[in-house]
Write a protein that holds these residues in place. Structure first.
Motif, PDB file in Angstrom:
ATOM      1  N   LYS A 170      20.929 -87.115  -5.346  1.00 13.63           N
ATOM      2  CA  LYS A 170      22.094 -87.478  -6.156  1.00 13.63           C
ATOM      3  C   LYS A 170      23.276 -86.553  -5.900  1.00 13.63           C
ATOM      4  O   LYS A 170      24.323 -86.695  -6.524  1.00 13.63           O
ATOM      5  CB  LYS A 170      21.721 -87.445  -7.639  1.00 13.63           C
ATOM      6  N   ASP A 171      23.094 -85.621  -4.959  1.00 20.08           N
ATOM      7  CA  ASP A 171      24.129 -84.636  -4.651  1.00 20.08           C
ATOM      8  C   ASP A 171      24.845 -84.998  -3.346  1.00 20.08           C
ATOM      9  O   ASP A 171      24.207 -85.099  -2.292  1.00 20.08           O
ATOM     10  CB  ASP A 171      23.486 -83.253  -4.518  1.00 20.08           C
ATOM     11  N   PRO A 172      26.168 -85.201  -3.379  1.00 17.57           N
ATOM     12  CA  PRO A 172      26.923 -85.506  -2.157  1.00 17.57           C
ATOM     13  C   PRO A 172      26.747 -84.457  -1.057  1.00 17.57           C
ATOM     14  O   PRO A 172      26.893 -84.775   0.131  1.00 17.57           O
ATOM     15  CB  PRO A 172      28.372 -85.556  -2.642  1.00 17.57           C
ATOM     16  N   ALA A 173      26.428 -83.228  -1.440  1.00 17.12           N
ATOM     17  CA  ALA A 173      26.206 -82.184  -0.440  1.00 17.12           C
ATOM     18  C   ALA A 173      25.044 -82.548   0.478  1.00 17.12           C
ATOM     19  O   ALA A 173      25.030 -82.179   1.664  1.00 17.12           O
ATOM     20  CB  ALA A 173      25.946 -80.846  -1.123  1.00 17.12           C
ATOM     21  N   SER A 174      24.077 -83.293  -0.052  1.00 18.67           N
ATOM     22  CA  SER A 174      22.934 -83.727   0.766  1.00 18.67           C
ATOM     23  C   SER A 174      23.373 -84.770   1.790  1.00 18.67           C
ATOM     24  O   SER A 174      22.813 -84.857   2.890  1.00 18.67           O
ATOM     25  CB  SER A 174      21.827 -84.298  -0.133  1.00 18.67           C
ATOM     26  N   PRO A 177      16.610 -83.290  10.624  1.00 20.29           N
ATOM     27  CA  PRO A 177      16.030 -82.016  11.043  1.00 20.29           C
ATOM     28  C   PRO A 177      14.670 -81.771  10.377  1.00 20.29           C
ATOM     29  O   PRO A 177      14.437 -82.224   9.246  1.00 20.29           O
ATOM     30  CB  PRO A 177      17.065 -80.985  10.578  1.00 20.29           C
ATOM     31  N   LYS A 178      13.804 -81.073  11.067  1.00 19.54           N
ATOM     32  CA  LYS A 178      12.449 -80.846  10.585  1.00 19.54           C
ATOM     33  C   LYS A 178      12.431 -80.199   9.205  1.00 19.54           C
ATOM     34  O   LYS A 178      11.657 -80.607   8.327  1.00 19.54           O
ATOM     35  CB  LYS A 178      11.679 -79.969  11.580  1.00 19.54           C
ATOM     36  N   ASP A 179      13.286 -79.181   8.999  1.00 24.77           N
ATOM     37  CA  ASP A 179      13.265 -78.487   7.712  1.00 24.77           C
ATOM     38  C   ASP A 179      13.753 -79.393   6.587  1.00 24.77           C
ATOM     39  O   ASP A 179      13.247 -79.335   5.463  1.00 24.77           O
ATOM     40  CB  ASP A 179      14.114 -77.214   7.771  1.00 24.77           C
ATOM     41  N   VAL A 180      14.713 -80.274   6.909  1.00 25.93           N
ATOM     42  CA  VAL A 180      15.205 -81.214   5.898  1.00 25.93           C
ATOM     43  C   VAL A 180      14.132 -82.254   5.586  1.00 25.93           C
ATOM     44  O   VAL A 180      13.931 -82.624   4.435  1.00 25.93           O
ATOM     45  CB  VAL A 180      16.504 -81.906   6.382  1.00 25.93           C
ATOM     46  N   ALA A 181      13.439 -82.714   6.637  1.00 27.04           N
ATOM     47  CA  ALA A 181      12.367 -83.688   6.448  1.00 27.04           C
ATOM     48  C   ALA A 181      11.257 -83.112   5.568  1.00 27.04           C
ATOM     49  O   ALA A 181      10.722 -83.787   4.681  1.00 27.04           O
ATOM     50  CB  ALA A 181      11.806 -84.117   7.796  1.00 27.04           C
ATOM     51  N   GLU A 182      10.921 -81.848   5.815  1.00 28.31           N
ATOM     52  CA  GLU A 182       9.882 -81.195   5.004  1.00 28.31           C
ATOM     53  C   GLU A 182      10.322 -81.065   3.556  1.00 28.31           C
ATOM     54  O   GLU A 182       9.532 -81.277   2.631  1.00 28.31           O
ATOM     55  CB  GLU A 182       9.558 -79.823   5.594  1.00 28.31           C
ATOM     56  N   ALA A 183      11.603 -80.739   3.365  1.00 25.67           N
ATOM     57  CA  ALA A 183      12.138 -80.626   2.012  1.00 25.67           C
ATOM     58  C   ALA A 183      12.141 -81.988   1.312  1.00 25.67           C
ATOM     59  O   ALA A 183      11.856 -82.090   0.110  1.00 25.67           O
ATOM     60  CB  ALA A 183      13.547 -80.038   2.048  1.00 25.67           C
ATOM     61  N   LEU A 184      12.444 -83.046   2.072  1.00 23.69           N
ATOM     62  CA  LEU A 184      12.409 -84.398   1.510  1.00 23.69           C
ATOM     63  C   LEU A 184      10.999 -84.748   1.047  1.00 23.69           C
ATOM     64  O   LEU A 184      10.799 -85.301  -0.042  1.00 23.69           O
ATOM     65  CB  LEU A 184      12.874 -85.414   2.556  1.00 23.69           C
ATOM     66  N   ASN A 185      10.033 -84.436   1.883  1.00 22.92           N
ATOM     67  CA  ASN A 185       8.638 -84.741   1.553  1.00 22.92           C
ATOM     68  C   ASN A 185       8.174 -84.002   0.301  1.00 22.92           C
ATOM     69  O   ASN A 185       7.317 -84.498  -0.446  1.00 22.92           O
ATOM     70  CB  ASN A 185       7.727 -84.383   2.731  1.00 22.92           C
ATOM     71  N   GLY A 216      10.167 -83.278  -2.127  1.00 25.20           N
ATOM     72  CA  GLY A 216      11.037 -83.645  -3.243  1.00 25.20           C
ATOM     73  C   GLY A 216      12.047 -82.571  -3.577  1.00 25.20           C
ATOM     74  O   GLY A 216      12.559 -82.509  -4.698  1.00 25.20           O
ATOM     75  N   GLU A 217      12.371 -81.734  -2.591  1.00 25.01           N
ATOM     76  CA  GLU A 217      13.279 -80.610  -2.818  1.00 25.01           C
ATOM     77  C   GLU A 217      14.735 -80.922  -2.458  1.00 25.01           C
ATOM     78  O   GLU A 217      15.598 -80.060  -2.570  1.00 25.01           O
ATOM     79  CB  GLU A 217      12.804 -79.387  -2.026  1.00 25.01           C
ATOM     80  N   VAL A 218      14.998 -82.141  -1.993  1.00 25.90           N
ATOM     81  CA  VAL A 218      16.358 -82.541  -1.650  1.00 25.90           C
ATOM     82  C   VAL A 218      16.915 -83.390  -2.789  1.00 25.90           C
ATOM     83  O   VAL A 218      16.316 -84.394  -3.180  1.00 25.90           O
ATOM     84  CB  VAL A 218      16.398 -83.343  -0.342  1.00 25.90           C
TER      85      VAL A 218
END
Length: 449
Positions: free
Chosen positions: A122-126, A107-115, A117-119
């Motif tokens: 190391k968290d299984p929730a991700s 998803p776009k918002d997840v991709a932006e968060a990845l870019n 470094g906000e994801v």
């Protein structure tokens, strides 16, 4: 009376002739004439291609009832903090185990968060976020209605027979269907499951023995016959698992697997969908009733599977069509030396005797492409596990790529680490007496295929 007899005879003749005409010829007049027929064929090809791609990438065949319902693998993925058990499977660990992420599905918002470094990788929730987005190649997560709890997981063909181009990061990129995932540690992933009872009962061994067999596979390997003969290890103590084969470049190739006479692509799709993916379907192979050769399969009647719901059989035609449409990747510029490859081609077709079995342009025999172990100069362990007790002449495809496609080596078990090793083997076995220069030229041609 005579007229009625002639009418009856005519009716009978028409009835018999219609029964003998193939179904495709009984289509409407419009569909079987000229451009209309061609259009019908083209439309079916398009439909098969689209449906086959969808099946290959996303259809679980109902396997979630096995991987989640019986093994409870989803609980190990979620982890105890999100309703599962244990530490959970983080994106970082998932990538280490060779699972791939489709960058186009993030998803776009997840991709932006990845870019940014906000994801937290190391968290299984991700991992659950990626599963909700259907971004994990070959794995589908099934969630509760509120979307908070992972209820099960199912798998697809693409789990083992697709990878990604790493366009975003290692393990994250665009799908490459048909490319074998030689990073995927299937055994280690399955060993995470909290409940291995289904395997201990099938193989009649302990959970510790099941885990030992699974963990011995390593990246890129899978034992598709352990469920048949129970042979987890070779006589030399090494794993009996074989490398995940490419699923591209199969058009015109007989016998789909490493070893003899299991069947073509359509057979193996049915076999894997039913007996390896553990989807819901129908499968028939009386050869598996041989209790001496296949004791596990014979005891568990795997050659006579009749699920109440068949979610596989109807998908086989389009799945077969899509796989045959997958082209062999061509070597990029600079992958081989052109001048040397031309000389190597002449060697391939003559002195080196390669073309005797690897017949261009399909690079396997057109026909019964099977050989006994002594013909190719190796042990017969894996061959003897197959119905015909022979090895298939593997079609030579994309030999230039040892980073992904042929990562882990050549031959069914990766016993030859490089093309040089393969050439040296046949030079000795067939007494070819190739010079070092000729060996180099032959290798350059092999890389050009």
């Amino acid at each position: 009376m005579q007229r009625r007899g002639r009418i009856s005879a005519l009716f009978f003749t028409l009835l018999i002739s219609t029964a003998l005409i193939p179904a495709v010829a009984q289509m409407s007049r419009k569909a079987t004439s000229g451009k209309d027929f061609d259009a019908t064929v083209a439309e079916q090809a398009k439909q098969y291609l689209e449906e086959g791609r969808e099946t290959f990438r996303f259809d679980t065949f109902g396997s979630e009832d096995f991987w989640g319902g019986k093994l409870k693998l989803h609980e190990a993925i979620a982890g105890e903090k999100t309703g599962g058990v244990g530490p959970g499977l983080s994106p970082q660990k998932a990538l280490e185990l060779g699972l791939k992420v489709d960058v186009n599905a993030i998803p776009k918002d997840v991709a932006e968060a990845l870019n940014k470094g906000e994801v937290d990788l190391k968290d299984p929730a991700s991992t659950l976020v990626l599963l909700k987005s259907n971004a994990v190649v070959g794995v589908t997560g099934f969630f509760s209605e509120d979307g908070k709890t992972l209820r099960s997981v199912g798998i697809q063909c693409s789990l083992c027979h697709s990878t990604v181009d790493d366009a975003y990061a290692p393990g994250i990129g665009h799908r490459l269907d048909g490319w074998p995932n030689r990073d995927l540690n299937i055994g280690a992933i399955v060993a995470l499951a909290p409940d291995l009872t289904v395997f201990t009962e099938m193989l009649q061994v302990t959970a510790e023995e099941v885990k030992k067999a699974l963990q011995a596979w390593g990246p890129g390997k899978f034992d598709a016959q352990l469920n048949l003969d129970g042979k987890a290890f070779r006589p030399d103590g090494k794993t009996a698992a074989t490398l995940n084969p490419p699923a591209f470049g199969l058009a015109g190739v007989n016998n789909h697997t490493w070893t003899g006479a299991w069947g073509t692509v359509s057979y193996w799709n049915a076999y894997v969908g039913n007996l390896e993916m553990h989807g819901k379907g129908v499968f028939y192979d009386p050869r598996l009733d041989d209790s001496e050769k296949y004791p596990v399969a014979a005891r568990t009647k795997q050659g006579h599977k009749q699920a109440e719901e068949d979610r596989i059989t109807a998908k086989l035609p389009s799945l077969h069509f899509y796989q045959l449409a997958l082209p062999t990747p061509q070597p990029p510029e600079g992958a081989f030396d052109g001048a040397s490859a031309e000389k190597g081609k002449a060697l391939f077709n003559d002195k080196a005797k390669c073309a005797t079995c690897h017949v261009p342009p399909i690079f396997t025999e057109p026909g019964w492409n099977l050989h006994k172990a002594e013909e190719i100069g190796i042990d017969d362990f894996q061959a003897m596990r197959s119905p015909d007790e022979r090895y298939r002449t593997a079609p030579l495809r994309a030999l230039w790529d040892v980073e992904k496609i042929h990562k882990g080596g050549f031959y069914h078990d990766g016993r030859f680490a490089s093309l040089r090793d393969v050439v040296e083997h046949y030079d000795r076995h067939l007494e070819l007496k190739l010079t070092d220069q000729e060996k180099g030229e032959l290798i350059e041609y092999l890389k050009s295929i």
